[in-house]
Design a protein around this motif. Sequence first.
Motif, PDB file in Angstrom:
ATOM      1  N   ARG A 118      82.861 101.295 -23.726  1.00  0.00           N
ATOM      2  CA  ARG A 118      83.728 100.405 -22.947  1.00  0.00           C
ATOM      3  C   ARG A 118      84.261  99.233 -23.767  1.00  0.00           C
ATOM      4  O   ARG A 118      85.175  98.551 -23.313  1.00  0.00           O
TER       5      ARG A 118
ATOM      6  N   SER B 232      83.817 106.715 -32.721  1.00  0.00           N
ATOM      7  CA  SER B 232      85.170 106.943 -32.219  1.00  0.00           C
ATOM      8  C   SER B 232      85.543 108.384 -32.539  1.00  0.00           C
ATOM      9  O   SER B 232      85.162 108.912 -33.588  1.00  0.00           O
TER      10      SER B 232
ATOM     11  N   SER C 218      91.800 109.005 -31.831  1.00  0.00           N
ATOM     12  CA  SER C 218      91.695 107.838 -30.956  1.00  0.00           C
ATOM     13  C   SER C 218      92.466 106.684 -31.597  1.00  0.00           C
ATOM     14  O   SER C 218      92.785 106.713 -32.787  1.00  0.00           O
TER      15      SER C 218
ATOM     16  N   TYR D 261      97.950  97.145 -29.968  1.00  0.00           N
ATOM     17  CA  TYR D 261      96.825  97.183 -29.044  1.00  0.00           C
ATOM     18  C   TYR D 261      97.080  96.405 -27.758  1.00  0.00           C
ATOM     19  O   TYR D 261      96.316  96.539 -26.798  1.00  0.00           O
TER      20      TYR D 261
ATOM     21  N   MET E  99      96.257  97.576 -24.029  1.00  0.00           N
ATOM     22  CA  MET E  99      95.521  98.846 -24.070  1.00  0.00           C
ATOM     23  C   MET E  99      94.161  98.681 -23.404  1.00  0.00           C
ATOM     24  O   MET E  99      93.457  97.703 -23.654  1.00  0.00           O
TER      25      MET E  99
ATOM     26  N   TRP F  57      88.363 100.846 -23.158  1.00  0.00           N
ATOM     27  CA  TRP F  57      87.649 102.111 -23.310  1.00  0.00           C
ATOM     28  C   TRP F  57      88.466 103.142 -24.093  1.00  0.00           C
ATOM     29  O   TRP F  57      87.916 104.074 -24.682  1.00  0.00           O
ATOM     30  N   LYS F  58      89.779 102.958 -24.113  1.00  0.00           N
ATOM     31  CA  LYS F  58      90.644 103.934 -24.753  1.00  0.00           C
ATOM     32  C   LYS F  58      90.621 103.834 -26.273  1.00  0.00           C
ATOM     33  O   LYS F  58      91.023 104.774 -26.969  1.00  0.00           O
TER      34      LYS F  58
ATOM     35  N   GLY G 166      87.964 106.403 -27.462  1.00  0.00           N
ATOM     36  CA  GLY G 166      88.150 107.732 -26.910  1.00  0.00           C
ATOM     37  C   GLY G 166      86.871 108.483 -26.615  1.00  0.00           C
ATOM     38  O   GLY G 166      86.915 109.699 -26.379  1.00  0.00           O
TER      39      GLY G 166
ATOM     40  N   ASP H 245      86.230 108.713 -20.732  1.00  0.00           N
ATOM     41  CA  ASP H 245      87.414 108.386 -19.951  1.00  0.00           C
ATOM     42  C   ASP H 245      87.001 107.568 -18.731  1.00  0.00           C
ATOM     43  O   ASP H 245      86.329 108.069 -17.827  1.00  0.00           O
TER      44      ASP H 245
ATOM     45  N   SER I   4      89.381 105.904 -16.907  1.00  0.00           N
ATOM     46  CA  SER I   4      90.648 105.598 -16.240  1.00  0.00           C
ATOM     47  C   SER I   4      90.515 105.588 -14.724  1.00  0.00           C
ATOM     48  O   SER I   4      91.359 105.002 -14.030  1.00  0.00           O
TER      49      SER I   4
ATOM     50  N   GLN J  85      89.436  97.538 -15.281  1.00  0.00           N
ATOM     51  CA  GLN J  85      89.381  97.954 -16.676  1.00  0.00           C
ATOM     52  C   GLN J  85      89.717  96.761 -17.563  1.00  0.00           C
ATOM     53  O   GLN J  85      90.730  96.090 -17.362  1.00  0.00           O
TER      54      GLN J  85
ATOM     55  N   LYS K  72      91.269  95.024 -20.548  1.00  0.00           N
ATOM     56  CA  LYS K  72      92.436  95.327 -21.376  1.00  0.00           C
ATOM     57  C   LYS K  72      92.520  94.328 -22.526  1.00  0.00           C
ATOM     58  O   LYS K  72      92.147  93.164 -22.394  1.00  0.00           O
TER      59      LYS K  72
END
Length: 622
Positions: A350, A388, A392, A405, A408, A411-412, A415, A418, A420, A425, A427
């Motif tokens: 995360r 990672s 990613s 970034y 974004m 957590w993304k 990678g 997920d 989402s 979330q 950012k």
Amino acid sequence: MAPRGPDQEECEGLLQQWREEGLSQVLSTVSDGPLVDKGLAESSLALLMDNPGEQDAAPEDTWSSRQLSDLRAAENLEGPFPEVLGEEEPLPEVEGPMWAAVPVQTHRQYTDCAVLPVGALATEQWDEDPAVVAWSIAPEPVPQEEAPVWPFEGLGQLQPPPVEIPYHEILWREWEDFSTQPDVQGLEAGDGPQFQFTLMSYNILAQDLMQQSSELYLHCHPDILNWSYRFANLMQEFQHWDPDILCLQEVQEDHYWEQLEPSLRMMGFTCFYKRRTGCKTDGCAVCYKPTRFRLLCASPVEYFRPGLELLNRDNVGLVLLLQPLVPEGLGQVSVAPLCVANTHVLYNPRRGDVKLAQMAILLAEVDKVARLSDGSHCPIVLCGDLNSVPDSPLYNFIRDGELQYHGMPAWKVSGQEDFSHQLYQRKLQAPLWPSSLGITDYCQYVTSCHPTSSERRKYSRDFLLRFRFCSMACRRPVGLVLLEGVTDTKPERPAGWAESVIEEDTSESEPDVPRTAGTIQHCLHLTSVYTHFLPQHGRPEVTTMPLGLGTTVDYIFFSAESCENGNRTDRRLYQDGTLKLLGRLSLLSEEILWAANGLPNPFCSSDHLCLLASFGMEIAAP
């Protein structure tokens, strides 16, 4: 086929006598004895009753021993059946073929694999332990002699159990040789004199961390998780591959000083170790052979920064600058220094913002250590457990040198998972880290990229002439003294001149021009040793298997030169530069690791696979 024996009249006589005189006594006695004896007697009786009309005859000594014993026991029975399971006396030997239990070889020794201590565990415990049962593998059938069968109709042919395939055959890894393959320019990697070396990156699984997360290793027998067994396996793996540089992660401090460092020193390594900050008991180590390299400098890297919530984790890195030692027979030649960086980035899926900040600090240290006097960089190898996955944003940032970034989800970045579906979330916001960190958006230390007052930048005449028709140059300053022929006229812009021309030229020529907010960059030109896909299997490569799910989180990046990418603009392509990739040890797919019941196993004593690559460096005249 009916058993051969006495003639048909004698068989019928025995059957009749058994029915009339002894059947009731036999069954009543068997009912009080073991179930195995009862089933044996009933099955023998049923087989005889099913074949009363066969005309084949043969001597009695060719009958099945079990049938004869059943009949004779029924004829002469005056007491209860003996308890077969309770007796320890061996069964009498007979001439007919019999099935026998084949014991599993639980302590088979294999090449390059440590052996479990036999005295630590009885064989009976190995055979009955459910963890050992889970290790049983269904291998390809091994050609054998035709197995004996029961001499009765309708029972089929019972084959013996297959022989297990050794772990080192299941987990076999090929060496992929690139030394004879031409590069983008059509030149073979072996052209010209080279300094060749091998480098291994390996997360060896700290014992303390394994015990803290024991639920991840329930599929393993406790003995293969014992540190003594794992240490012997790891040392044999180091000896087998014999790398010139060894980069280790999750190295427990007491194990390092008491066992690993002394053993590696005996193997000819000089070792450097950096423990994680705080109360953590593991860290990173970089070991090299002084017969191949001379140390120029060593820089431990701590990611923890007091007072910064973004950098409140205890992960560390280690950067070494090594000078290759060329054999004396080559005369007066020179080889560029080699920068080796090793790290273990935060795991938390995360917190991609923390991972990016940690990577920026490491890249800034690499930029400082690897920077040459002319502003370029010496060859670089960056490796470790980056937590990672391939492609990613963090992976692409290291490979492509740029990442936007802003906005974004955190957590993304890595990678790994997920998130989402979650309502809230985290950012990423620009700037990602405060200026007090002392690192620019180019992943460089502020003192490294800004000249001092005595080294002020000198602009060329051509560069200054680009501004002669800009808006500021065409505006008359307030209080300007009017001089005829000098300040009394306004400059006229030539036809076709545009303000955008200045912006493009200055942005390409001057690095001090501000970039878009929310973008970080680096100029180290790194690419991955591995492609993260196995074309012969059609499956992705795997370096670890947490909870049985295969993924790649371990990498070896090395310096390369960028080249044209055709019509593709989503990623850069690289060709061999001063550092050439000569070969690599292939990785495995998730399916293959499943066949060995995952990681760790009796052959691989870590929950990660080791990465191994061979490089060549150009040797030039001084």
